[in-house]
Every structure is written in structure tokens, then in C-alpha cells.
Design a protein around this motif. Structure first.
Motif, PDB file in Angstrom:
ATOM      1  N   ASP A  18     -38.202   9.891  20.294  1.00 39.58           N
ATOM      2  CA  ASP A  18     -37.303   8.968  19.606  1.00 39.58           C
ATOM      3  C   ASP A  18     -36.865   9.611  18.299  1.00 39.58           C
ATOM      4  O   ASP A  18     -37.698  10.054  17.497  1.00 39.58           O
ATOM      5  CB  ASP A  18     -38.005   7.636  19.327  1.00 39.58           C
ATOM      6  CG  ASP A  18     -38.292   6.860  20.614  1.00 39.58           C
ATOM      7  OD1 ASP A  18     -37.446   6.887  21.523  1.00 39.58           O
ATOM      8  OD2 ASP A  18     -39.375   6.242  20.703  1.00 39.58           O
ATOM      9  N   THR A  19     -35.548   9.684  18.079  1.00 36.89           N
ATOM     10  CA  THR A  19     -34.991  10.327  16.896  1.00 36.89           C
ATOM     11  C   THR A  19     -34.031   9.365  16.209  1.00 36.89           C
ATOM     12  O   THR A  19     -33.671   8.323  16.775  1.00 36.89           O
ATOM     13  CB  THR A  19     -34.228  11.607  17.282  1.00 36.89           C
ATOM     14  OG1 THR A  19     -32.984  11.239  17.915  1.00 36.89           O
ATOM     15  CG2 THR A  19     -35.045  12.476  18.240  1.00 36.89           C
ATOM     16  N   PRO A  20     -33.568   9.695  14.994  1.00 40.86           N
ATOM     17  CA  PRO A  20     -32.564   8.852  14.343  1.00 40.86           C
ATOM     18  C   PRO A  20     -31.277   8.723  15.160  1.00 40.86           C
ATOM     19  O   PRO A  20     -30.541   7.744  15.011  1.00 40.86           O
ATOM     20  CB  PRO A  20     -32.299   9.598  13.020  1.00 40.86           C
ATOM     21  CG  PRO A  20     -33.564  10.332  12.745  1.00 40.86           C
ATOM     22  CD  PRO A  20     -34.081  10.745  14.085  1.00 40.86           C
ATOM     23  N   GLN A  21     -31.004   9.708  16.011  1.00 42.45           N
ATOM     24  CA  GLN A  21     -29.809   9.644  16.854  1.00 42.45           C
ATOM     25  C   GLN A  21     -30.056   8.891  18.165  1.00 42.45           C
ATOM     26  O   GLN A  21     -29.128   8.697  18.956  1.00 42.45           O
ATOM     27  CB  GLN A  21     -29.324  11.064  17.188  1.00 42.45           C
ATOM     28  CG  GLN A  21     -28.691  11.812  16.013  1.00 42.45           C
ATOM     29  CD  GLN A  21     -29.738  12.340  15.044  1.00 42.45           C
ATOM     30  OE1 GLN A  21     -30.898  12.553  15.405  1.00 42.45           O
ATOM     31  NE2 GLN A  21     -29.325  12.551  13.794  1.00 42.45           N
ATOM     32  N   GLY A  22     -31.298   8.483  18.419  1.00 43.64           N
ATOM     33  CA  GLY A  22     -31.639   7.798  19.655  1.00 43.64           C
ATOM     34  C   GLY A  22     -32.673   8.574  20.453  1.00 43.64           C
ATOM     35  O   GLY A  22     -33.108   9.652  20.059  1.00 43.64           O
ATOM     36  N   MET A  25     -25.671   9.977  31.232  1.00 41.75           N
ATOM     37  CA  MET A  25     -26.232  10.834  30.188  1.00 41.75           C
ATOM     38  C   MET A  25     -25.319  12.015  29.907  1.00 41.75           C
ATOM     39  O   MET A  25     -24.449  12.351  30.704  1.00 41.75           O
ATOM     40  CB  MET A  25     -27.611  11.352  30.609  1.00 41.75           C
ATOM     41  CG  MET A  25     -28.663  10.269  30.758  1.00 41.75           C
ATOM     42  SD  MET A  25     -30.254  10.928  31.316  1.00 41.75           S
ATOM     43  CE  MET A  25     -29.866  11.335  33.018  1.00 41.75           C
ATOM     44  N   ASN A  26     -25.532  12.628  28.750  1.00 41.29           N
ATOM     45  CA  ASN A  26     -24.882  13.896  28.428  1.00 41.29           C
ATOM     46  C   ASN A  26     -25.884  14.783  27.688  1.00 41.29           C
ATOM     47  O   ASN A  26     -26.830  14.290  27.067  1.00 41.29           O
ATOM     48  CB  ASN A  26     -23.610  13.714  27.606  1.00 41.29           C
ATOM     49  CG  ASN A  26     -23.838  12.963  26.316  1.00 41.29           C
ATOM     50  OD1 ASN A  26     -23.429  11.807  26.209  1.00 41.29           O
ATOM     51  ND2 ASN A  26     -24.473  13.570  25.319  1.00 41.29           N
ATOM     52  N   LEU A  49     -32.972  26.085  25.724  1.00 41.26           N
ATOM     53  CA  LEU A  49     -33.327  24.809  25.116  1.00 41.26           C
ATOM     54  C   LEU A  49     -32.321  23.769  25.594  1.00 41.26           C
ATOM     55  O   LEU A  49     -31.112  23.961  25.468  1.00 41.26           O
ATOM     56  CB  LEU A  49     -33.295  24.922  23.592  1.00 41.26           C
ATOM     57  CG  LEU A  49     -33.409  23.629  22.787  1.00 41.26           C
ATOM     58  CD1 LEU A  49     -34.750  22.945  23.028  1.00 41.26           C
ATOM     59  CD2 LEU A  49     -33.199  23.913  21.297  1.00 41.26           C
ATOM     60  N   ILE A  50     -32.822  22.683  26.159  1.00 33.64           N
ATOM     61  CA  ILE A  50     -31.953  21.640  26.714  1.00 33.64           C
ATOM     62  C   ILE A  50     -32.295  20.316  26.040  1.00 33.64           C
ATOM     63  O   ILE A  50     -33.468  19.932  25.975  1.00 33.64           O
ATOM     64  CB  ILE A  50     -32.151  21.496  28.236  1.00 33.64           C
ATOM     65  CG1 ILE A  50     -31.987  22.850  28.930  1.00 33.64           C
ATOM     66  CG2 ILE A  50     -31.187  20.471  28.815  1.00 33.64           C
ATOM     67  CD1 ILE A  50     -32.448  22.853  30.368  1.00 33.64           C
ATOM     68  N   VAL A  51     -31.281  19.620  25.553  1.00 36.22           N
ATOM     69  CA  VAL A  51     -31.456  18.289  24.973  1.00 36.22           C
ATOM     70  C   VAL A  51     -30.487  17.339  25.658  1.00 36.22           C
ATOM     71  O   VAL A  51     -29.286  17.608  25.739  1.00 36.22           O
ATOM     72  CB  VAL A  51     -31.222  18.292  23.442  1.00 36.22           C
ATOM     73  CG1 VAL A  51     -31.349  16.866  22.893  1.00 36.22           C
ATOM     74  CG2 VAL A  51     -32.214  19.204  22.734  1.00 36.22           C
ATOM     75  N   GLN A 103     -24.003   9.814  23.267  1.00 35.15           N
ATOM     76  CA  GLN A 103     -24.915  10.120  22.164  1.00 35.15           C
ATOM     77  C   GLN A 103     -24.694  11.558  21.692  1.00 35.15           C
ATOM     78  O   GLN A 103     -24.554  12.480  22.489  1.00 35.15           O
ATOM     79  CB  GLN A 103     -26.360   9.943  22.630  1.00 35.15           C
ATOM     80  CG  GLN A 103     -27.408  10.177  21.545  1.00 35.15           C
ATOM     81  CD  GLN A 103     -28.817   9.949  22.076  1.00 35.15           C
ATOM     82  OE1 GLN A 103     -28.991   9.452  23.189  1.00 35.15           O
ATOM     83  NE2 GLN A 103     -29.808  10.302  21.304  1.00 35.15           N
ATOM     84  N   ASP A 104     -24.644  11.751  20.369  1.00 34.14           N
ATOM     85  CA  ASP A 104     -24.468  13.084  19.799  1.00 34.14           C
ATOM     86  C   ASP A 104     -25.832  13.773  19.711  1.00 34.14           C
ATOM     87  O   ASP A 104     -26.664  13.427  18.865  1.00 34.14           O
ATOM     88  CB  ASP A 104     -23.837  12.980  18.407  1.00 34.14           C
ATOM     89  CG  ASP A 104     -23.552  14.345  17.793  1.00 34.14           C
ATOM     90  OD1 ASP A 104     -23.689  15.359  18.516  1.00 34.14           O
ATOM     91  OD2 ASP A 104     -23.203  14.399  16.597  1.00 34.14           O
TER      92      ASP A 104
END
Length: 237
Positions: A174-178, A200-201, A212-214, A220-221
Motif C-alpha cells: 500500500d502506497t500513497p498512490q494506492g 490494471m496498468n 522491475l515491474i509495478v 493509477q500512476d
């Protein structure tokens, strides 16, 4: 289904997707980790079994056999029987473990594999919060080379997973961006690539000898998160 029955069936056939076994697989962290570890073991065994056969092996065997004296036919038959038995055993083992390999791994992009993996794991990982520490994340990262100096959010889940025909780090935070899902895969992509589906994106970022994959929710950014993780990754060597 009790724990003993679950272990008996998952060890007998990890590819069993019957409803009762699938439900038991997601009932606890212990059950899920056992399933993930079996996937990891399968990938390691399959990699170890991939031995290149020399192009001229058949000719060399025939040449060797043609040059042997005929006074010991029983010994030759014995050796051939042993060779046939070994070949049969290897074939059975390869057939037993091939069921773990994702059939789309060779044809699909890394991003598509990530999306497929997230959809499959969602019923389990979306319901847990293991409050994972930075030290625990780095312990899971150890086989892949890098470590993290910081985390850009609260990690709810981290483990190794089967990713196509490779092993990867699978982390949810969980991050500030979601909420995002992070993979580190030991396969370096050529360029930074964006990908998406209806829900999703995400972004694939090439890093040292890996990708690295996010992935986040649609719209969502995830770029701030991938940049933060990239800047916090370091290698001991």
C-alpha cells in the motif's frame, strides 16, 4: 479439508485445480506458501534437467557399439537395459514436473505474464496483511542479487513465485498512490514498457540483469513508485 489431506493432495498433484483444493490452497498463508514453494522447486528442477544433447551423440553411440567385440553379448544387453531405464526415468520426471510451466510464458510479454499472475493470486494476496519488514523483503530478494535501502509503502505480502518459466519476487504494498503489485524477474527487458488490461496498468523497467515491474489499478500512476523502488535498489557487487 484438513491440513493433512491438503498436503497429501498438493504433493501428489500440485496442478490439481479442483474447487475444494483451490479453496484450501487460499485458506491460510501456510498453505499458499507450500504451493508457491512447490512451484519454485519445479522451476529449479526443470532448469537443472535442461541439458543440451550433442548433435553427433547418435553417431558416436553407433560407432562405439560397432567397435565392440562380440564375445560379451550379455554385458552389452545389460548396459543397454540400464540406459533405457535411465532414459525412461528421466522422461517420467520431466513429464511429472512440466505441468507447472505456464504455457504462455514464451509467447507472452513480461507484462502480460504479470497481469495473469495478479489475477490468479488476487483471491489470496488481497486478503492478507503480513506487515512485512524491510529485512524480510531483502531476505526474499537475496537470490536475485539486489537489496532495498527503503520501502515506498506498507508491504502486505512478499514471497517467491513462479513467473513463466522463471522464479521471481512477488510483493504487494500500500502506497500513497494506492495499492500496487511489484515483481522483480531475473530477465532483463530491453526497454521501459507500459502495459494494461481492462482492470490494471503497469510498467516494466529494465534494471541490472533483471526487470522491475509495478502494476496498479486502471488509471493509477505507478511511475512515482517504480522510480522510488529503482532509486532504492542497490547491489552488493
Amino acid at each position: 479439508m484438513d491440513d493433512l489431506e491438503f498436503r497429501r493432495r498438493i504433493l501428489a498433484d500440485p496442478n490439481d485445480n479442483s474447487p475444494d483444493l483451490s479453496a484450501a490452497r487460499n485458506e491460510s498463508i501456510v498453505n499458499r506458501k507450500l504451493y508457491d514453494e512447490l512451484l519454485q522447486l519445479d522451476a529449479q528442477l526443470e532448469k537443472a534437467m535442461k541439458v543440451d544433447v550433442p548433435d553427433d551423440l547418435a553417431d558416436r553411440i553407433l560407432f562405439h557399439q560397432s567397435g565392440q567385440p562380440n564375445e560379451k553379448p550379455k554385458s552389452n544387453r545389460f548396459h543397454m537395459a540400464i540406459a533405457a531405464s535411465v532414459a525412461l526415468a528421466v522422461g517420467i520426471m520431466i513429464g511429472q514436473f512440466n505441468h507447472f510451466t505456464l504455457p504462455s510464458a514464451q509467447a507472452a510479454s513480461i507484462g502480460q505474464i504479470a497481469l495473469q499472475h495478479i489475477h490468479t493470486e488476487a483471491p489470496f494476496v488481497n486478503t492478507v496483511d503480513e506487515s512485512v519488514s524491510l529485512q524480510q523483503v531483502n531476505a526474499k530478494l537475496l537470490p536475485f542479487g539486489p537489496s532495498l535501502s527503503d520501502l515506498p509503502g506498507h508491504v502486505t505480502y512478499v514471497n517467491h513465485c513462479g513467473f513463466g518459466d522463471k522464479n521471481a519476487l512477488h510483493m504487494v504494498m500500500d502506497t500513497p498512490q494506492g495499492r500496487v503489485t511489484v515483481f522483480i524477474v531475473p530477465e532483463e527487458s530491453k526497454t521501459m514498457t507500459a502495459f494494461n488490461d481492462k482492470q490494471m496498468n503497469g510498467i516494466v523497467m529494465p534494471i541490472k540483469n533483471a526487470s522491475l515491474i509495478v502494476v496498479g489499478e486502471k488509471g493509477q500512476d505507478v511511475m512515482p513508485i517504480i522510480k522510488s523502488i529503482e532509486s532504492d535498489l542497490y547491489w552488493q557487487i
